[in-house]
Design an enzyme around this catalytic site. Sequence first.
Site, mmCIF file in Angstrom:
data_model
loop_
_atom_site.group_PDB
_atom_site.id
_atom_site.type_symbol
_atom_site.label_atom_id
_atom_site.label_comp_id
_atom_site.label_asym_id
_atom_site.label_seq_id
_atom_site.Cartn_x
_atom_site.Cartn_y
_atom_site.Cartn_z
ATOM 1 N N GLU A 164 0.938 -1.137 -0.322
ATOM 2 C CA GLU A 164 0.580 0.322 0.054
ATOM 3 C C GLU A 164 0.367 1.114 -0.509
ATOM 4 O O GLU A 164 1.032 1.802 1.107
ATOM 5 C CB GLU A 164 -0.877 0.222 1.349
ATOM 6 C CG GLU A 164 -1.906 -1.105 1.349
ATOM 7 C CD GLU A 164 -2.963 -0.652 2.567
ATOM 8 O OE1 GLU A 164 -3.212 -0.333 2.767
ATOM 9 O OE2 GLU A 164 -3.939 -1.966 2.112
ATOM 10 N N GLU A 338 -5.534 -8.811 0.813
ATOM 11 C CA GLU A 338 -5.781 -8.263 1.775
ATOM 12 C C GLU A 338 -7.727 -7.828 1.279
ATOM 13 O O GLU A 338 -8.338 -7.031 0.644
ATOM 14 C CB GLU A 338 -5.979 -6.861 2.149
ATOM 15 C CG GLU A 338 -4.275 -7.344 2.812
ATOM 16 C CD GLU A 338 -3.670 -5.677 3.525
ATOM 17 O OE1 GLU A 338 -4.908 -4.752 4.068
ATOM 18 O OE2 GLU A 338 -2.534 -5.771 3.370
HETATM 19 O O1 IFM Z 1 -3.937 -3.516 9.238
HETATM 20 C C1 IFM Z 1 -3.708 -2.784 7.606
HETATM 21 C C2 IFM Z 1 -2.919 -3.229 7.211
HETATM 22 O O2 IFM Z 1 -1.878 -3.384 7.591
HETATM 23 C C3 IFM Z 1 -2.574 -2.736 5.456
HETATM 24 N N1 IFM Z 1 -4.173 -2.589 4.909
HETATM 25 C C4 IFM Z 1 -5.570 -2.334 5.710
HETATM 26 C C5 IFM Z 1 -5.824 -3.048 7.052
HETATM 27 C C6 IFM Z 1 -6.290 -2.358 7.190
HETATM 28 O O3 IFM Z 1 -6.740 -1.517 8.108
#
Ligand code: IFM
Length: 432
Positions: A164, A338
Amino acid sequence: MNALRFPSDFVWGAATSAYQIEGATKEDGRGVSIWDTFAATPGKVRNGDTGDPGADHYHRYEQDLDLMRDLELRSYRFSVAWPRIQPTGKGAPNQKGLDFYRRLVDGLVERGIRPMVTLFHWDLPQALQDEGGWESRETAHRFADYAEIVFGALHVRDWLTINEPKTVVECGYKTGVHAPGVADWDRALVACHHLLLAHGLASRVLHEQYAGRRIGPALNLHPTYPAEDTPEARTAAWHQDGLENRLYLDPIFKGAYPEGILTDRSHIHEGDLAAISEPVDLLAVQYYTPVFVGSDGERVIKHPVRAASWLEDYPDGFHDILVQVKRDYPEVPLVITENGLATDDEPGQDGRVADLDRISYLRGHLAALHRAMKAGVRVEGYHVWSLLDNYEWAEGYAQRFGVVHVDFATQHRTLKDSALWYRDVIKTGEVR
Ligand code: IFM
């Protein structure tokens, strides 16, 4: 809902990151990261929470591996803590740090679980921050050196470079709510370029040295929509799409920044965009929420939110962003690395954690993913965020994203109802 069947070779997994679960921040030669510094600064993190104890995974990884086996996971995505490998971000590797991740990879392989490694999930060595951090192009080169060490140490096929970059840019450099706590958009765009450069340089190293392995970026993509039917809202949504998606996808896939975002290009050197657009072997997509914007360009929340106020439950957005990526960029295999929801459910009298909101969120999003795949989007696998309740950055331990509940005082793990539901999905290959 009728049962939705996924392909038999679809890879079901779960994801975590080092700083969020490992704890043990001072052990076995680990250096200080920018998150240690930030978390120790009063007022930066809710309740003053820090990465210790996390989920104490550094000590309990064997138990967590057994948990993954019990959930029948086929893939586990974790990150390597750069300060465990190079305590100051450069120089000779710390063998104890490498050994930890070797043991973890061996434990996964023994249990038939595929490792997927993220090289950078925000825990930059503090020593590099002291020399400019991501505002310095040197950091991109140091990242490539670090990546080369980790590539050599771990026998893993699938690699992700930067987790990210947008969150680092937006939260670390634009609003300053994450480490390193800068609030300056011009500096954010410089950091953005060097994060992308780091991605490209590390990908090149892998391609030059390891045929048969795969690498790509992990991008949190947000479909953007006008919140109302006005020309101003449509223009604002397009601009927002630039900030959310094209600022990262275009340099990587097209070797060019999108129009209308950069004002200064003096930090971009000749050859940088060629490095950034080093072909990727896979694209890791992370989806949580859509972004609706009004005529004034401000975000408008239009769907239910739960423990995390930024996260709207809108499964159609997942479908839409996947279709958008397929439509606008050259085709590469996609992996969902994710997707998940924060809830604050705690074990009841019977010991069960009845996290029904999470099950409903996951069910809706897997149905949207299925629809996108039916529409021709090539997706290899899905990782729920997260395996364990963990340190949710500036929110500390207050927001729980795990399918496994962690009692942070005792470190006791409890499979939530969502974990049992997800195990059935994995076993049957069907979402009901
Ligand atoms: O916890 C985070 C993760 O580290 C990166 N993506 C979003 C998740 C939720 O906020």
